[in-house]
Design a protein around this motif. Sequence first.
Motif, PDB file in Angstrom:
ATOM      1  N   THR A 115      41.639  53.731   4.681  1.00 12.11           N
ATOM      2  CA  THR A 115      40.489  54.666   4.875  1.00 12.11           C
ATOM      3  C   THR A 115      40.859  55.842   4.020  1.00 12.11           C
ATOM      4  N   LEU A 116      39.453  55.731   2.942  1.00 13.91           N
ATOM      5  CA  LEU A 116      39.376  57.001   1.937  1.00 13.91           C
ATOM      6  C   LEU A 116      38.414  57.914   2.467  1.00 13.91           C
ATOM      7  N   SER A 117      38.752  58.849   2.647  1.00 18.16           N
ATOM      8  CA  SER A 117      37.719  60.171   3.222  1.00 18.16           C
ATOM      9  C   SER A 117      37.446  61.094   2.006  1.00 18.16           C
ATOM     10  N   GLN A 118      36.303  61.359   1.955  1.00 16.86           N
ATOM     11  CA  GLN A 118      35.546  62.416   0.974  1.00 16.86           C
ATOM     12  C   GLN A 118      35.710  63.894   1.821  1.00 16.86           C
ATOM     13  N   ASN A 119      35.806  63.738   3.171  1.00 18.49           N
ATOM     14  CA  ASN A 119      35.784  65.092   3.837  1.00 18.49           C
ATOM     15  C   ASN A 119      36.787  65.741   3.847  1.00 18.49           C
ATOM     16  N   VAL A 120      36.722  67.056   4.192  1.00 19.77           N
ATOM     17  CA  VAL A 120      37.918  68.068   4.366  1.00 19.77           C
ATOM     18  C   VAL A 120      38.160  68.624   5.607  1.00 19.77           C
ATOM     19  N   ASP A 121      37.260  68.051   6.650  1.00 21.15           N
ATOM     20  CA  ASP A 121      37.055  69.067   7.859  1.00 21.15           C
ATOM     21  C   ASP A 121      38.319  68.540   8.778  1.00 21.15           C
ATOM     22  N   GLY A 122      39.115  67.764   8.501  1.00 19.88           N
ATOM     23  CA  GLY A 122      40.394  67.500   9.504  1.00 19.88           C
ATOM     24  C   GLY A 122      40.265  66.632  10.713  1.00 19.88           C
ATOM     25  N   LEU A 123      38.997  66.037  10.650  1.00 15.42           N
ATOM     26  CA  LEU A 123      38.350  65.619  12.089  1.00 15.42           C
ATOM     27  C   LEU A 123      39.142  64.027  12.094  1.00 15.42           C
ATOM     28  N   SER A 124      39.204  63.316  11.104  1.00 13.99           N
ATOM     29  CA  SER A 124      39.989  62.054  11.009  1.00 13.99           C
ATOM     30  C   SER A 124      41.326  62.126  11.673  1.00 13.99           C
ATOM     31  N   PRO A 125      42.099  63.158  10.970  1.00 19.40           N
ATOM     32  CA  PRO A 125      43.587  63.404  11.646  1.00 19.40           C
ATOM     33  C   PRO A 125      43.459  63.969  13.054  1.00 19.40           C
ATOM     34  N   PRO A 130      46.065  56.923  11.810  1.00 15.83           N
ATOM     35  CA  PRO A 130      47.472  57.075  11.235  1.00 15.83           C
ATOM     36  C   PRO A 130      47.103  57.471   9.759  1.00 15.83           C
ATOM     37  N   ALA A 131      48.295  58.491   9.567  1.00 15.92           N
ATOM     38  CA  ALA A 131      48.330  59.045   8.490  1.00 15.92           C
ATOM     39  C   ALA A 131      48.554  58.115   7.085  1.00 15.92           C
ATOM     40  N   SER A 132      49.196  57.251   7.403  1.00 11.77           N
ATOM     41  CA  SER A 132      49.627  56.110   6.247  1.00 11.77           C
ATOM     42  C   SER A 132      48.621  55.235   5.803  1.00 11.77           C
ATOM     43  N   GLN A 133      47.450  55.156   6.672  1.00 14.79           N
ATOM     44  CA  GLN A 133      46.327  54.712   6.458  1.00 14.79           C
ATOM     45  C   GLN A 133      45.027  55.566   6.192  1.00 14.79           C
ATOM     46  N   LEU A 134      45.100  56.673   5.781  1.00 17.34           N
ATOM     47  CA  LEU A 134      44.254  57.688   5.705  1.00 17.34           C
ATOM     48  C   LEU A 134      44.507  58.645   4.271  1.00 17.34           C
ATOM     49  N   LYS A 135      43.482  58.445   3.591  1.00 17.80           N
ATOM     50  CA  LYS A 135      43.790  59.055   2.144  1.00 17.80           C
ATOM     51  C   LYS A 135      42.635  60.042   1.980  1.00 17.80           C
ATOM     52  N   LEU A 136      43.087  61.289   1.928  1.00 15.38           N
ATOM     53  CA  LEU A 136      41.935  62.285   1.855  1.00 15.38           C
ATOM     54  C   LEU A 136      41.915  62.682   0.346  1.00 15.38           C
ATOM     55  N   LEU A 137      40.813  62.288  -0.265  1.00 18.88           N
ATOM     56  CA  LEU A 137      40.297  62.492  -1.775  1.00 18.88           C
ATOM     57  C   LEU A 137      40.131  63.716  -1.964  1.00 18.88           C
TER      58      LEU A 137
END
Length: 325
Positions: A115-125, A130-137
Amino acid sequence: MASTAARPPLPPRAPIVPPEDLESFQQHLNKSTRILALLGAGLSASSGLPTFRGAGGLWRTHEATQLATPEAFGRDPGLVWQFYSYRRHKALQAKPNPAHYALAELARKKDGFMTLSQNVDGLSPRAGHPASQLKLLHGSLFDVKCSDFFCKYTESANYTDPIVPALEIPTDESDPTTISALEARAELDISDENVALPELRISDLPRCPLCKKGLLRPGVVWFGEMLPTGVINDIEKWMSDSAKIDLIMVIGTSARVYPAAGYVDSARAKGARVAVVNMDRNDAPARGLYNGDWFFEGDAAKIVPEILKSVIGEITEMPDAAVEA
């Protein structure tokens, strides 16, 4: 005397997703091994978060470039911190929605899901993705780092609200000029000329605990800054793998701005079919949709759990990291 006549049955609800589209998508999803998701602000809007730039967005009377730049922080770090403290506060008031939980569960079910997220709101974490499958652009509102050039201090998942006492948001609803009163009138513009934000001294702002000199700043990517090198390298490594990509889901974003648009093109080049989830049919990726792609129109919080159900089952909400903190 009340009538005992039976009421006519309610008409059946229209399905959230056209059945033929749902069936074809789920058939492809079930056999997909490498899947990419690209997330944008439309996903967070389903949690009730106001957008940064759109109508009704935060601090409407300020241009984004007046606040979200290194130069703005250098000129007036107090104003910039007030803006970001408000954004942190609003994000913490919001909760991850079912789409966040659905994507987190898909990551647990499919090792080849990124998952590549353009969001900065912290809702996905906070939804347990899983942090290893989430990249915060674009970084996170809840990461902080030292602004001093020579100091490398960083801190992740800082959910303290406010981060320092001087940034506390007024809550006296008896005063019609306070932020809470404006919010009660659905006026989310706390830069209104009638709202007197407190004057802050440098000593009031969060200071780096390591070097003791630099101010802490939000760990987001400001205009004019490079995207985080480590994140970009991780994505490029995943994308350059010799294996094909089966599917890219574009959720809550038009994906027309690079690098987001480039990821859609790169995934297509490796064989991916595209599935878009958006409120507006005009918000398709830059090169449009091809035969065999899907467009699911509507609220991501309702659609995403539905289309992923064949893999993840029914959604069970996970503990909220911010609440636990």
